[in-house]
Design an enzyme around this catalytic site. Sequence first.
Site, PDB file in Angstrom:
ATOM      1  N   ARG A 100       0.876  -1.186   0.000  1.00  0.00           N
ATOM      2  CA  ARG A 100       0.000   0.000   0.000  1.00  0.00           C
ATOM      3  C   ARG A 100       0.904   1.224   0.000  1.00  0.00           C
ATOM      4  O   ARG A 100       1.727   1.385   0.904  1.00  0.00           O
ATOM      5  CB  ARG A 100      -0.912   0.003   1.231  1.00  0.00           C
ATOM      6  CG  ARG A 100      -1.613   1.339   1.427  1.00  0.00           C
ATOM      7  CD  ARG A 100      -2.725   1.303   2.447  1.00  0.00           C
ATOM      8  NE  ARG A 100      -3.860   0.535   1.987  1.00  0.00           N
ATOM      9  CZ  ARG A 100      -5.073   0.612   2.539  1.00  0.00           C
ATOM     10  NH1 ARG A 100      -5.284   1.400   3.575  1.00  0.00           N
ATOM     11  NH2 ARG A 100      -6.054  -0.123   2.067  1.00  0.00           N
ATOM     12  N   HIS A 127      -7.477   0.389  -6.307  1.00  0.00           N
ATOM     13  CA  HIS A 127      -7.628  -0.463  -5.114  1.00  0.00           C
ATOM     14  C   HIS A 127      -8.283  -1.783  -5.550  1.00  0.00           C
ATOM     15  O   HIS A 127      -9.427  -2.071  -5.221  1.00  0.00           O
ATOM     16  CB  HIS A 127      -8.510   0.278  -4.098  1.00  0.00           C
ATOM     17  CG  HIS A 127      -8.435  -0.257  -2.704  1.00  0.00           C
ATOM     18  ND1 HIS A 127      -7.605  -1.302  -2.333  1.00  0.00           N
ATOM     19  CD2 HIS A 127      -9.112   0.102  -1.569  1.00  0.00           C
ATOM     20  CE1 HIS A 127      -7.769  -1.548  -1.043  1.00  0.00           C
ATOM     21  NE2 HIS A 127      -8.663  -0.721  -0.557  1.00  0.00           N
ATOM     22  N   GLN A 130      -9.940  -4.385  -3.060  1.00  0.00           N
ATOM     23  CA  GLN A 130     -11.229  -3.921  -2.558  1.00  0.00           C
ATOM     24  C   GLN A 130     -12.343  -4.224  -3.557  1.00  0.00           C
ATOM     25  O   GLN A 130     -13.363  -4.825  -3.217  1.00  0.00           O
ATOM     26  CB  GLN A 130     -11.167  -2.405  -2.322  1.00  0.00           C
ATOM     27  CG  GLN A 130     -12.485  -1.786  -1.880  1.00  0.00           C
ATOM     28  CD  GLN A 130     -12.863  -2.206  -0.482  1.00  0.00           C
ATOM     29  OE1 GLN A 130     -12.072  -2.063   0.435  1.00  0.00           O
ATOM     30  NE2 GLN A 130     -14.064  -2.725  -0.298  1.00  0.00           N
ATOM     31  N   ASP A 223     -17.687   6.304  -1.489  1.00  0.00           N
ATOM     32  CA  ASP A 223     -16.396   6.285  -0.792  1.00  0.00           C
ATOM     33  C   ASP A 223     -16.156   7.714  -0.298  1.00  0.00           C
ATOM     34  O   ASP A 223     -16.843   8.654  -0.729  1.00  0.00           O
ATOM     35  CB  ASP A 223     -15.293   5.845  -1.775  1.00  0.00           C
ATOM     36  CG  ASP A 223     -13.917   5.754  -1.127  1.00  0.00           C
ATOM     37  OD1 ASP A 223     -13.831   5.693   0.116  1.00  0.00           O
ATOM     38  OD2 ASP A 223     -12.900   5.741  -1.869  1.00  0.00           O
ATOM     39  N   CYS A 262     -16.683   1.180   0.957  1.00  0.00           N
ATOM     40  CA  CYS A 262     -15.463   0.382   1.170  1.00  0.00           C
ATOM     41  C   CYS A 262     -14.888   0.590   2.565  1.00  0.00           C
ATOM     42  O   CYS A 262     -14.106  -0.232   3.025  1.00  0.00           O
ATOM     43  CB  CYS A 262     -14.438   0.695   0.095  1.00  0.00           C
ATOM     44  SG  CYS A 262     -13.994   2.440   0.018  1.00  0.00           S
ATOM     45  N   ARG A 290     -13.491  -9.281   2.289  1.00  0.00           N
ATOM     46  CA  ARG A 290     -12.096  -9.038   1.879  1.00  0.00           C
ATOM     47  C   ARG A 290     -11.238 -10.258   2.240  1.00  0.00           C
ATOM     48  O   ARG A 290     -10.343 -10.643   1.489  1.00  0.00           O
ATOM     49  CB  ARG A 290     -11.528  -7.796   2.601  1.00  0.00           C
ATOM     50  CG  ARG A 290     -12.236  -6.482   2.313  1.00  0.00           C
ATOM     51  CD  ARG A 290     -11.869  -5.920   0.959  1.00  0.00           C
ATOM     52  NE  ARG A 290     -10.448  -5.799   0.762  1.00  0.00           N
ATOM     53  CZ  ARG A 290      -9.706  -4.734   1.109  1.00  0.00           C
ATOM     54  NH1 ARG A 290     -10.282  -3.691   1.651  1.00  0.00           N
ATOM     55  NH2 ARG A 290      -8.403  -4.711   0.877  1.00  0.00           N
TER      56      ARG A 290
HETATM   57  N1   CP Z   1     -11.270  -0.443   2.594  1.00  0.00           N
HETATM   58  C1   CP Z   1      -9.987  -0.439   2.992  1.00  0.00           C
HETATM   59  O1   CP Z   1      -9.057  -0.677   2.207  1.00  0.00           O
HETATM   60  O2   CP Z   1      -9.840  -0.198   4.311  1.00  0.00           O
HETATM   61  P1   CP Z   1      -8.466   0.058   5.075  1.00  0.00           P
HETATM   62  O3   CP Z   1      -7.938   1.381   4.616  1.00  0.00           O
HETATM   63  O4   CP Z   1      -8.836   0.022   6.516  1.00  0.00           O
HETATM   64  O5   CP Z   1      -7.512  -1.049   4.690  1.00  0.00           O
HETATM   65  N1  NVA Z   2     -10.370   6.381  -1.466  1.00  0.00           N
HETATM   66  C1  NVA Z   2      -9.967   5.991  -0.134  1.00  0.00           C
HETATM   67  C2  NVA Z   2     -10.133   4.512   0.025  1.00  0.00           C
HETATM   68  C3  NVA Z   2      -9.774   3.977   1.382  1.00  0.00           C
HETATM   69  C4  NVA Z   2      -9.916   2.505   1.473  1.00  0.00           C
HETATM   70  C5  NVA Z   2      -8.532   6.430   0.118  1.00  0.00           C
HETATM   71  O1  NVA Z   2      -7.689   6.281  -0.764  1.00  0.00           O
HETATM   72  O2  NVA Z   2      -8.253   6.947   1.203  1.00  0.00           O
END
Ligand code: CP
Ligand code: NVA
Length: 305
Positions: A100, A127, A130, A223, A262, A290
Amino acid sequence: MVRNFIDLWDITPDEGWRILLDTQDIKKGKDAQKYLLGRNVGLFFTKPSTRTRVSFEVAVNQLGGNAIYLAEQNLQISRGEDLKDTARTLSRYLDCIVIRTDSHRKLEEFAKHSTIPVINALTDMSHPCQVLSDVFTLYETFEEDLKNIKIAYVGDGNNVCNTWLVAAGLFGLNLFVAVPEGYEPSSFYYQAGEDLCRITGGSIYITTNPVEAVRDAHVVYTDVWVSMNQERSEEKLKAFMPYQVNAELLSHAKESVKVMHCLPANKGEEITEDVFERFADFIFTQAENRLYTQKALLKFIINNL
Ligand code: CP
Ligand code: NVA
């Protein structure tokens, strides 16, 4: 050959469906094999995470493998070691790495020098773990009707939205996206989704009108308006207010509508508290899934199964 999972187009439609069916077996307990016995999976995160980190760690452990969490600040990369050398080093120890990071370009740079599979656990652009899991949640809900339902994504044209465009193409779904002017998703991801739609029969429609997107929708997805590492501004929040998923907006959807998020949610912004609580069970099932989807994905990516 090393298989990466950096974007949804790294798998074919057939492989995508196979992963969904596998996920179903795993969730039902029909497949409890220890596919990762003796395997080490690194989780290299430069941003916070609740769901992705924990679901991956639990998935790896339940598959008999060992998960190693690698926070950026504890690696030499925080003192200037470059990504290329980090990738070449970690490739000598690990069997797979889940990353990440704030920049998609960095993930691609890592993958270029890595000799082990790289899985995208969120970047500024996409993502895929997700959205793959979200498609599974819809598959277990709508089954064979999945390709006939109307899915509306309402809000920011961000990483999750970009990935939905590709998912519509990969799985042949009907996706309507409503975003404010100036906050459209990436045209590159849109094109990738369109190209896949021509093969699978999916469709993508992008509008600035949230009511048009939500009208008669079976699913409404949202989101956060301010993603990690983005600036929060009054101007942005004002532009997004008409896109809030609230009772009024939902009154245009099918009565049986399902609302997805999400997570994490910023209640009072992209979704009201009452709507969130009304659909909380579905939203947390979405989060739970997930775990199963990532088990199927790890099995596919690491074991080529
Ligand atoms: N939805 C998601 O990826 O959550 P986190 O940021 O908690 O991993
Ligand atoms: N769009 C959000 C998704 C988090 C899971 C972000 O990037 O923060």
